[in-house]
Scaffold this motif. Sequence first.
Motif: not given
Length: 164
Positions: A37, A53, A41, A33, A55, A20
Amino acid sequence: MLAKLIAETKPVTTPTLAYLDFGGVDIATGSFLREAVLGFRDFSRNAIGMLYPVLANANPVIEDELSVYLKGRNDAIWACALSTENTPVDPHILGELDAAQMSTLQLIAEHKPISAPELAKLRPNEGIGTTAWNNRLATLAAKGILMELKQGKTKMFAPVMEAV
């Protein structure tokens, strides 16, 4: 963003890292986030299973924002920078793993891939049975810290990234 990520995600049949990429992003709110994110995930770990995933290229402000949230939940995610060749550089964990999870991750990094029964045999003096090892491995896999590798009927585990 989560809906877009899910829509663009194709099924995978082998363990695959999904970076990502936050390169060029100056700021991201905690709610973004959490939803994008961590939502992705969780989707990846539950619905796809073989997608991990990570970051990537987040600046320190974004990493700190996410890390503070993760620590409050005793949660973690891998982060790294990507080189110009798109290979991971400086892999590290954002958030928090408890002492047992961290020692398990370090042990697995030394003996990867490894199964819960093999961990129990490797450390018989610790008094941790196969079921307890299995629980630790499942928790780390759910967070996307460990990847599951199937060898026949046996689940083997290895770190998603090499950093410990």
